[in-house]
Design a protein around this motif. Structure first.
Motif, PDB file in Angstrom:
ATOM      1  N   PHE A  35       0.909  -0.608  -0.229  1.00  0.00           N
ATOM      2  CA  PHE A  35      -0.390   0.052   0.130  1.00  0.00           C
ATOM      3  C   PHE A  35       0.791   1.004   0.423  1.00  0.00           C
ATOM      4  N   ASP A  36       2.026   1.229   0.208  1.00  0.00           N
ATOM      5  CA  ASP A  36       3.052   2.399   0.748  1.00  0.00           C
ATOM      6  C   ASP A  36       3.267   3.012  -0.420  1.00  0.00           C
ATOM      7  N   PHE A  37       3.903   1.651  -0.992  1.00  0.00           N
ATOM      8  CA  PHE A  37       4.944   1.214  -2.217  1.00  0.00           C
ATOM      9  C   PHE A  37       3.851   2.080  -3.093  1.00  0.00           C
ATOM     10  N   TYR A  38       2.750   1.616  -3.584  1.00  0.00           N
ATOM     11  CA  TYR A  38       2.182   2.279  -4.488  1.00  0.00           C
ATOM     12  C   TYR A  38       1.930   3.309  -4.345  1.00  0.00           C
ATOM     13  N   ALA A  39       1.441   3.880  -2.650  1.00  0.00           N
ATOM     14  CA  ALA A  39       0.562   5.440  -3.019  1.00  0.00           C
ATOM     15  C   ALA A  39       1.623   6.432  -3.311  1.00  0.00           C
ATOM     16  N   TYR A  40       3.065   6.196  -3.505  1.00  0.00           N
ATOM     17  CA  TYR A  40       3.674   7.049  -3.660  1.00  0.00           C
ATOM     18  C   TYR A  40       3.539   7.366  -5.422  1.00  0.00           C
ATOM     19  N   ALA A  41       3.610   5.923  -5.870  1.00  0.00           N
ATOM     20  CA  ALA A  41       3.394   6.364  -7.668  1.00  0.00           C
ATOM     21  C   ALA A  41       2.042   7.071  -7.938  1.00  0.00           C
ATOM     22  N   PHE A  42       0.839   6.831  -6.852  1.00  0.00           N
ATOM     23  CA  PHE A  42      -0.469   6.934  -7.338  1.00  0.00           C
ATOM     24  C   PHE A  42      -0.551   8.747  -6.987  1.00  0.00           C
ATOM     25  N   THR A  43      -0.298   9.134  -5.907  1.00  0.00           N
ATOM     26  CA  THR A  43      -0.154  10.870  -6.007  1.00  0.00           C
ATOM     27  C   THR A  43       1.182  11.603  -6.070  1.00  0.00           C
ATOM     28  N   ALA A  44       1.868  10.684  -7.036  1.00  0.00           N
ATOM     29  CA  ALA A  44       3.105  11.565  -7.824  1.00  0.00           C
ATOM     30  C   ALA A  44       2.470  12.837  -8.386  1.00  0.00           C
ATOM     31  N   LEU A  45       0.866  12.838  -8.900  1.00  0.00           N
ATOM     32  CA  LEU A  45       1.437  13.598 -10.269  1.00  0.00           C
ATOM     33  C   LEU A  45       1.172  15.094  -9.148  1.00  0.00           C
ATOM     34  N   TYR A  46       0.392  14.930  -7.704  1.00  0.00           N
ATOM     35  CA  TYR A  46      -0.028  16.119  -7.021  1.00  0.00           C
ATOM     36  C   TYR A  46       0.942  16.617  -5.770  1.00  0.00           C
ATOM     37  N   PHE A  47       2.375  15.662  -5.274  1.00  0.00           N
ATOM     38  CA  PHE A  47       3.368  15.881  -4.625  1.00  0.00           C
ATOM     39  C   PHE A  47       5.006  16.717  -5.482  1.00  0.00           C
ATOM     40  N   ALA A  48       4.644  16.640  -6.726  1.00  0.00           N
ATOM     41  CA  ALA A  48       5.840  16.502  -7.593  1.00  0.00           C
ATOM     42  C   ALA A  48       6.709  18.159  -7.708  1.00  0.00           C
ATOM     43  N   PRO A  49       6.029  18.411  -7.486  1.00  0.00           N
ATOM     44  CA  PRO A  49       6.063  20.515  -8.113  1.00  0.00           C
ATOM     45  C   PRO A  49       5.589  20.711  -6.864  1.00  0.00           C
ATOM     46  N   SER A  50       6.124  20.323  -5.437  1.00  0.00           N
ATOM     47  CA  SER A  50       6.562  21.176  -4.036  1.00  0.00           C
ATOM     48  C   SER A  50       8.024  20.281  -3.531  1.00  0.00           C
ATOM     49  N   PHE A  51       8.408  19.335  -4.352  1.00  0.00           N
ATOM     50  CA  PHE A  51       9.870  19.192  -4.250  1.00  0.00           C
ATOM     51  C   PHE A  51      10.989  18.864  -5.529  1.00  0.00           C
ATOM     52  N   PHE A  52       9.887  19.124  -6.560  1.00  0.00           N
ATOM     53  CA  PHE A  52      11.185  19.866  -8.010  1.00  0.00           C
ATOM     54  C   PHE A  52      10.395  20.592  -9.154  1.00  0.00           C
ATOM     55  N   PRO A  53      10.109  22.021  -8.183  1.00  0.00           N
ATOM     56  CA  PRO A  53       9.804  23.721  -8.665  1.00  0.00           C
ATOM     57  C   PRO A  53      10.079  23.551  -9.804  1.00  0.00           C
ATOM     58  N   ASN A  54      11.292  23.355  -9.983  1.00  0.00           N
ATOM     59  CA  ASN A  54      11.574  23.751 -11.465  1.00  0.00           C
ATOM     60  C   ASN A  54      11.442  22.788 -12.809  1.00  0.00           C
ATOM     61  N   GLY A  55      11.150  23.185 -13.952  1.00  0.00           N
ATOM     62  CA  GLY A  55      10.972  22.876 -15.509  1.00  0.00           C
ATOM     63  C   GLY A  55       9.538  22.932 -15.349  1.00  0.00           C
ATOM     64  N   ASN A  56       8.896  21.044 -16.519  1.00  0.00           N
ATOM     65  CA  ASN A  56       7.162  21.733 -16.792  1.00  0.00           C
ATOM     66  C   ASN A  56       6.628  20.470 -15.873  1.00  0.00           C
ATOM     67  N   GLN A  57       6.102  19.786 -16.194  1.00  0.00           N
ATOM     68  CA  GLN A  57       5.469  18.473 -15.444  1.00  0.00           C
ATOM     69  C   GLN A  57       5.920  17.458 -15.682  1.00  0.00           C
ATOM     70  N   THR A  58       6.118  17.492 -16.935  1.00  0.00           N
ATOM     71  CA  THR A  58       7.122  15.700 -17.556  1.00  0.00           C
ATOM     72  C   THR A  58       8.466  16.197 -16.936  1.00  0.00           C
ATOM     73  N   THR A  59       9.011  17.236 -16.702  1.00  0.00           N
ATOM     74  CA  THR A  59      10.514  17.067 -15.774  1.00  0.00           C
ATOM     75  C   THR A  59      10.692  16.878 -14.662  1.00  0.00           C
ATOM     76  N   GLN A  60       9.283  17.156 -14.160  1.00  0.00           N
ATOM     77  CA  GLN A  60       8.911  16.792 -12.535  1.00  0.00           C
ATOM     78  C   GLN A  60       8.336  15.348 -12.220  1.00  0.00           C
ATOM     79  N   LEU A  61       7.492  15.087 -13.029  1.00  0.00           N
ATOM     80  CA  LEU A  61       7.419  13.603 -12.528  1.00  0.00           C
ATOM     81  C   LEU A  61       8.456  12.253 -13.157  1.00  0.00           C
ATOM     82  N   LEU A  62       9.600  13.125 -13.861  1.00  0.00           N
ATOM     83  CA  LEU A  62      10.806  11.958 -14.795  1.00  0.00           C
ATOM     84  C   LEU A  62      11.638  12.168 -13.420  1.00  0.00           C
ATOM     85  N   GLN A  63      11.471  13.559 -12.108  1.00  0.00           N
ATOM     86  CA  GLN A  63      12.751  13.227 -10.836  1.00  0.00           C
ATOM     87  C   GLN A  63      11.587  12.150  -9.870  1.00  0.00           C
TER      88      GLN A  63
END
Length: 437
Positions: free
Chosen positions: A33-61
């Motif tokens: 559950f915990d391992f996959y929770a990361y994958a399912f919520t990445a779209l929402y928290f990516a800008p909070s930790f990787f603010p530079n770049g576009n959405q694709t770059t953030q998701l890649l990071q």
């Protein structure tokens, strides 16, 4: 009177074993559950930790951080395998779920990039590494424990609950994220709502910790005290062939498992051109059906033998992967997509339902947890963790069908490994073992 007492004792013993399966598998569910929770919520928290770049770059990071979790698994397999073989399965499982709780809670309360700068993504990476270590240690120890606690003659059925809870953890994570999405606005999700699944995961882990605290140890003091216990040197000195066989069918099994589960949603959207919402519904129903199929396939292995199940998996997967992938690519209706994917996962179920058990039967108790956990973690990290990336790479290069043949090749290797594996009915190390709980 003697018969009644014997019957009562049998009933009590069966009840204790069922409770042991629930306790051990509860932690397995929480881990995934915990391992996959990361994958399912990445779209929402990516800008909070990787603010530079576009959405694709953030998701890649964030995907790179996700991948680090896979790379940590072999280390976790080694560490927790050593603990399980040297100090007991129960201790290893409790430490593992406690570590997952810590990793999940850490992500839930992490300050963002706006608060602490570059330290934020570094701390996210460390929390994810902690989770990767935990998951890497969970598989081998829980597989070993479930195999040892199961009643002889019903080990396939009992052991199948490892993948029931593994898939269940993925489904539960998806459901929790869906409920959060329905309850909050997009702005709230991105600001703080993404943290909710990680708090829930930490709470689940505490419950699992208490359940595991009541478990009975399955390894004997004698096996733990042997100088070979938890020894990597012992594995490669006397069990190299078995270790390589496990690597072989785990490589193919992990690859085809991730192909028809986590990657299949993207395949339905990108290749079959299915609406994303429809694809989500199809895969949710697929995963639920796949989950409840596991005990039936476990019982089949009890009736016809583990080697027969593995040969059916390797043979059918080698023959059917390419035609099934082509058929799914041309699918027109959600019902047809569901049917084809379930056919594929029925083939995979010959392996997943007994995945941990068939490996446990190949090693003696003093190195069992480490052998199972390390071999699984290495093959899973290399072939399972890379499945989606390799599939998308082939598609992007204009040679998508090459991925089908790549999966087929790895399943052929799994078939060879299944042919070479000793028949557990004849040479299985669990034969004659009967853990009293």
């Amino acid at each position: 009177m003697t018969i009644a007492i014997g019957h009562d004792l049998d009933h009590a013993d069966r009840r204790r074993r069922i409770w042991a399966i629930i306790g051990s598998s509860s932690g397995n569910l929480v881990e995934w559950f915990d391992f996959y929770a990361y994958a399912f919520t990445a779209l929402y928290f990516a800008p909070s930790f990787f603010p530079n770049g576009n959405q694709t770059t953030q998701l890649l990071q964030t995907a790179a951080v996700f991948a680090i979790g896979f790379l940590m698994r072999p280390i976790g397999g080694y560490i927790f395998g050593f603990v399980a073989d040297k100090y007991g399965r129960k201790n290893s499982m409790m430490i593992s779920v406690l570590m997952m709780c810590a990793g999940s809670l850490a992500i839930a309360v992490l300050p963002t990039y706006a608060m602490i700068g570059t330290a934020a993504p570094v701390l996210l990476l460390l929390a994810r590494m902690l989770q990767g270590l935990s998951v890497g240690g969970e598989y081998g120890t829980s597989a070993t424990y479930m195999s040892e606690v199961a009643l002889p003659g019903k080990r396939g059925f009992y052991a199948s609950f490892q993948y029931v809870t593994l898939i269940g953890g993925q489904l539960l994570a998806s459901l929790v994220v869906l409920l959060v999405q329905q309850s909050l606005t997009d702005g709230e999700l991105r600001a703080w709502g993404w943290r909710i699944p990680f708090f829930i995961g930490a709470a689940f882990a505490i419950v699992a910790l208490f359940l595991r605290a009541s478990l009975t140890e399955t390894s004997s003091a004698e096996s733990r005290s042997r100088k070979e216990a938890g020894s990597l040197r012992e594995i490669f000195r006397h069990h190299t062939r078995a270790f390589l066989i496990v690597l072989g069918f785990t490589a193919g099994g992990s690859l085809i498992f991730y192909t028809f589960t986590t990657y299949m949603q993207k395949y339905l959207i990108n290749t079959a051109h299915m609406n994303d919402r429809t694809a989500n519904v199809v895969m949710t129903v697929v995963l639920f059906t796949y989950m409840i199929m596991q005990p039936a396939f476990g019982m089949l292995s009890d009736r016809f033998g583990r080697k027969t199940s593995m040969l059916l998996f390797g043979g059918l997967a080698t023959l059917c992967t390419v035609p099934l992938m082509y058929a799914i690519a041309d699918v027109k209706s959600p019902l047809a997509a569901f049917g084809l994917i379930i056919v594929a996962l029925a083939i995979v179920s010959f392996y997943t339902s007994i995945s941990g058990l068939v490996k446990s039967e190949m090693f003696p108790p003093e190195v069992r947890a480490m052998s199972v956990g390390l071999a699984y973690a290495i093959a899973n990290a290399i072939f399972g963790g890379s499945a989606e990336y390799v599939a998308l790479w082939f598609k992007n290069s204009g040679a998508e069908s090459n991925f089908y043949w790549y999966v087929t090749l790895m399943c052929a290797i799994a078939l060879v490994a299944s042919i070479l594996m000793p028949d557990p009915k004849v040479k299985g190390y669990l034969q004659g073992e009967g853990t009293e709980i």
